[in-house]
Design a protein around this motif. Structure first.
Motif, PDB file in Angstrom:
ATOM      1  N   UNK A 222       0.821  -1.213   0.000  1.00 24.70           N
ATOM      2  CA  UNK A 222       0.000   0.000   0.000  1.00 24.70           C
ATOM      3  C   UNK A 222       0.856   1.265   0.000  1.00 24.70           C
ATOM      4  N   UNK A 223       2.055   1.190   0.554  1.00 30.29           N
ATOM      5  CA  UNK A 223       2.962   2.324   0.485  1.00 30.29           C
ATOM      6  C   UNK A 223       3.326   2.614  -0.969  1.00 30.29           C
ATOM      7  N   UNK A 224       3.603   1.556  -1.722  1.00 28.34           N
ATOM      8  CA  UNK A 224       3.937   1.731  -3.137  1.00 28.34           C
ATOM      9  C   UNK A 224       2.727   2.240  -3.916  1.00 28.34           C
ATOM     10  N   UNK A 225       1.557   1.695  -3.615  1.00 25.08           N
ATOM     11  CA  UNK A 225       0.342   2.198  -4.269  1.00 25.08           C
ATOM     12  C   UNK A 225       0.137   3.682  -3.977  1.00 25.08           C
ATOM     13  N   UNK A 226       0.329   4.068  -2.722  1.00 19.14           N
ATOM     14  CA  UNK A 226       0.096   5.469  -2.338  1.00 19.14           C
ATOM     15  C   UNK A 226       1.082   6.412  -3.022  1.00 19.14           C
ATOM     16  N   UNK A 227       2.253   5.905  -3.385  1.00 18.78           N
ATOM     17  CA  UNK A 227       3.228   6.708  -4.105  1.00 18.78           C
ATOM     18  C   UNK A 227       2.882   6.838  -5.588  1.00 18.78           C
ATOM     19  N   UNK A 228       2.479   5.728  -6.194  1.00 20.98           N
ATOM     20  CA  UNK A 228       2.358   5.674  -7.651  1.00 20.98           C
ATOM     21  C   UNK A 228       0.950   5.908  -8.196  1.00 20.98           C
ATOM     22  N   UNK A 229      -0.040   5.324  -7.552  1.00 17.68           N
ATOM     23  CA  UNK A 229      -1.383   5.381  -8.143  1.00 17.68           C
ATOM     24  C   UNK A 229      -1.970   6.795  -8.166  1.00 17.68           C
ATOM     25  N   UNK A 230      -1.879   7.569  -7.078  1.00 17.04           N
ATOM     26  CA  UNK A 230      -2.392   8.943  -7.157  1.00 17.04           C
ATOM     27  C   UNK A 230      -1.682   9.773  -8.219  1.00 17.04           C
ATOM     28  N   UNK A 231      -0.381   9.562  -8.380  1.00 18.57           N
ATOM     29  CA  UNK A 231       0.367  10.272  -9.414  1.00 18.57           C
ATOM     30  C   UNK A 231      -0.149   9.900 -10.802  1.00 18.57           C
TER      31      UNK A 231
ATOM     32  N   UNK B  83       1.904  -0.742 -16.106  1.00 17.26           N
ATOM     33  CA  UNK B  83       2.355  -2.129 -15.915  1.00 17.26           C
ATOM     34  C   UNK B  83       2.741  -2.392 -14.460  1.00 17.26           C
ATOM     35  N   UNK B  84       3.410  -1.447 -13.844  1.00 16.35           N
ATOM     36  CA  UNK B  84       3.804  -1.599 -12.439  1.00 16.35           C
ATOM     37  C   UNK B  84       2.568  -1.662 -11.545  1.00 16.35           C
ATOM     38  N   UNK B  85       1.621  -0.757 -11.780  1.00 14.72           N
ATOM     39  CA  UNK B  85       0.402  -0.755 -10.975  1.00 14.72           C
ATOM     40  C   UNK B  85      -0.422  -2.015 -11.211  1.00 14.72           C
ATOM     41  N   UNK B  86      -0.467  -2.472 -12.454  1.00 14.02           N
ATOM     42  CA  UNK B  86      -1.163  -3.735 -12.742  1.00 14.02           C
ATOM     43  C   UNK B  86      -0.510  -4.885 -11.977  1.00 14.02           C
ATOM     44  N   UNK B  87       0.825  -4.827 -11.859  1.00 15.99           N
ATOM     45  CA  UNK B  87       1.539  -5.874 -11.149  1.00 15.99           C
ATOM     46  C   UNK B  87       1.235  -5.904  -9.661  1.00 15.99           C
ATOM     47  N   UNK B  88       0.785  -4.779  -9.123  1.00 16.09           N
ATOM     48  CA  UNK B  88       0.419  -4.713  -7.708  1.00 16.09           C
ATOM     49  C   UNK B  88      -1.024  -5.121  -7.455  1.00 16.09           C
ATOM     50  N   UNK B  89      -1.805  -5.224  -8.512  1.00 16.16           N
ATOM     51  CA  UNK B  89      -3.252  -5.388  -8.335  1.00 16.16           C
ATOM     52  C   UNK B  89      -3.632  -6.637  -7.561  1.00 16.16           C
ATOM     53  N   UNK B  90      -3.000  -7.772  -7.872  1.00 16.28           N
ATOM     54  CA  UNK B  90      -3.386  -9.016  -7.218  1.00 16.28           C
ATOM     55  C   UNK B  90      -3.082  -8.979  -5.727  1.00 16.28           C
ATOM     56  N   UNK B  91      -1.874  -8.523  -5.378  1.00 13.06           N
ATOM     57  CA  UNK B  91      -1.536  -8.449  -3.955  1.00 13.06           C
ATOM     58  C   UNK B  91      -2.405  -7.418  -3.237  1.00 13.06           C
ATOM     59  N   UNK B  92      -2.658  -6.299  -3.896  1.00 15.93           N
ATOM     60  CA  UNK B  92      -3.525  -5.281  -3.296  1.00 15.93           C
ATOM     61  C   UNK B  92      -4.937  -5.826  -3.103  1.00 15.93           C
ATOM     62  N   UNK B  93      -5.417  -6.585  -4.083  1.00 10.01           N
ATOM     63  CA  UNK B  93      -6.761  -7.161  -3.980  1.00 10.01           C
ATOM     64  C   UNK B  93      -6.831  -8.203  -2.871  1.00 10.01           C
ATOM     65  N   UNK B  94      -5.746  -8.966  -2.671  1.00 12.03           N
ATOM     66  CA  UNK B  94      -5.708  -9.926  -1.572  1.00 12.03           C
ATOM     67  C   UNK B  94      -5.771  -9.209  -0.232  1.00 12.03           C
ATOM     68  N   UNK B  95      -5.058  -8.103  -0.126  1.00 12.20           N
ATOM     69  CA  UNK B  95      -5.109  -7.306   1.103  1.00 12.20           C
ATOM     70  C   UNK B  95      -6.512  -6.751   1.315  1.00 12.20           C
TER      71      UNK B  95
END
Length: 234
Positions: free
Chosen positions: A90-99, A155-167
Motif C-alpha cells: 500500500x505504500x507503493x500504491x500510495x506513491x504511484x497510483x495517485x500520481x 504495468x507496475x500498478x497492474x503488477x500490484x493489483x493481485x496483492x492489493x486485492x488480496x489485502x
C-alpha cells in the motif's frame, strides 16, 4: 493477405492452466479460499474438472504473483498477508497510483469506464456481494489510472493489483467497509471528471492510506510500541 486472414482468425481458446489460474484467483480474491487455506492439487482439480497438471502449473503462476505460497513439505496455500507486507504494497500504491491518476486527469482521459463501474455498485448489483465488490474495486481503480499515458507505470500498478486485492479481501473480512468506500470512489471520480487533478490525487491517496491504517491491526505481524505499526512500515 496474411494480415487479413489473421484478422478473421478466432482468438485462441483459453488454456486449461489459464482457466484454472483465473478460477483459483477469483476464489482467493472473493474470500472463498481463505488466507492460509491449503490448496490440494487433486481437490482443486476435481472441483474444476481438470487433472492435477494444470492445477500445479496455475499454482506456480499464482505464487509468482504473490497470491499463493509454495512449500516443499506443506504444498500450496493461500498467502497470509502480514501487516508489514500489506504496508509495503500500500505504500507503493500510495506513491504511484495517485500520481498516475493526476496525470490521467491532466491529459483529459476519459473516465467513462470508471463511471460505469460505479453505476453497477449504485444499482445494487455489487453492493451486497463481496466477490462482485472485489472485482468492481479492481476495475474502478484501473479505469482511473489507465489513462495516465505511461505504459510502464500502468504495468507496475497492474503488477500490484493481485496483492492489493488480496489485502483488500483480507481487510474486508476484518472490517467489511466496501459499501462506505464506494462513497470515497464517487468523490475521487467527481474530482477527476471535473478536471481537478490535485484533488483527485489527494482523495485517492487518502483513500489508499486510510484503508490500510484501518485494517492493519487485524493482520498478523509484529508492531512497534511507539506507533503500533509493523517494523519497517511507513
Amino acid at each position: 493477405m496474411a494480415s487479413s486472414a489473421s484478422a478473421r482468425r478466432p482468438p485462441p481458446p483459453v488454456s486449461r492452466t489459464d482457466f484454472v489460474r483465473d478460477a483459483i484467483k477469483e476464489s482467493i480474491l472473493s474470500g472463498e479460499f481463505e488466507p492460509g487455506e491449503t490448496l490440494v492439487e487433486a481437490e482443486v482439480g476435481a472441483l474444476l474438472g481438470v487433472s492435477k497438471t494444470p492445477v500445479r502449473e496455475a499454482l506456480r503462476i499464482l505464487a509468482g504473483s504473490g497470491l499463493v505460497t509454495m512449500s516443499t513439505y506443506k504444498g500450496a496455500a493461500v498467502r497470509v498477508m502480514d501487516a508489514e507486507s500489506a504496508y509495503a504494497v500500500y505504500d507503493l500504491r500510495a506513491l504511484l497510483e495517485p500520481e498516475a491518476v493526476r496525470r490521467a486527469v491532466e491529459r483529459g482521459a476519459d473516465f467513462g469506464e470508471a463511471r460505469q463501474v460505479l453505476a453497477e455498485v449504485d444499482t445494487g448489483s455489487a453492493a451486497a456481494d463481496r466477490a462482485k465488490a472485489s472485482l468492481t474495486n479492481r476495475l474502478f481503480h484501473r479505469a482511473l489510472y489507465s489513462g495516465c499515458g505511461n505504459p510502464l507505470l500502468i504495468e507496475i500498478l497492474d503488477g500490484l493489483r493481485d496483492q492489493a486485492a488480496l489485502i483488500t479481501a483480507t481487510g474486508w473480512g476484518i472490517s467489511p467497509t466496501w459499501q462506505g468506500e464506494a462513497g470515497e470512489h464517487r468523490a475521487i471520480l467527481t474530482a477527476a471528471e471535473s478536471g481537478n487533478a490535485r484533488q483527485a490525487e489527494h482523495l485517492l491517496r487518502k483513500h489508499i492510506t486510510d484503508f490500510i491504517d484501518r485494517i492493519a491491526f487485524g493482520l498478523p505481524g509484529e508492531r512497534t510500541a511507539e506507533t503500533g505499526d509493523p517494523k519497517g512500515a511507513r
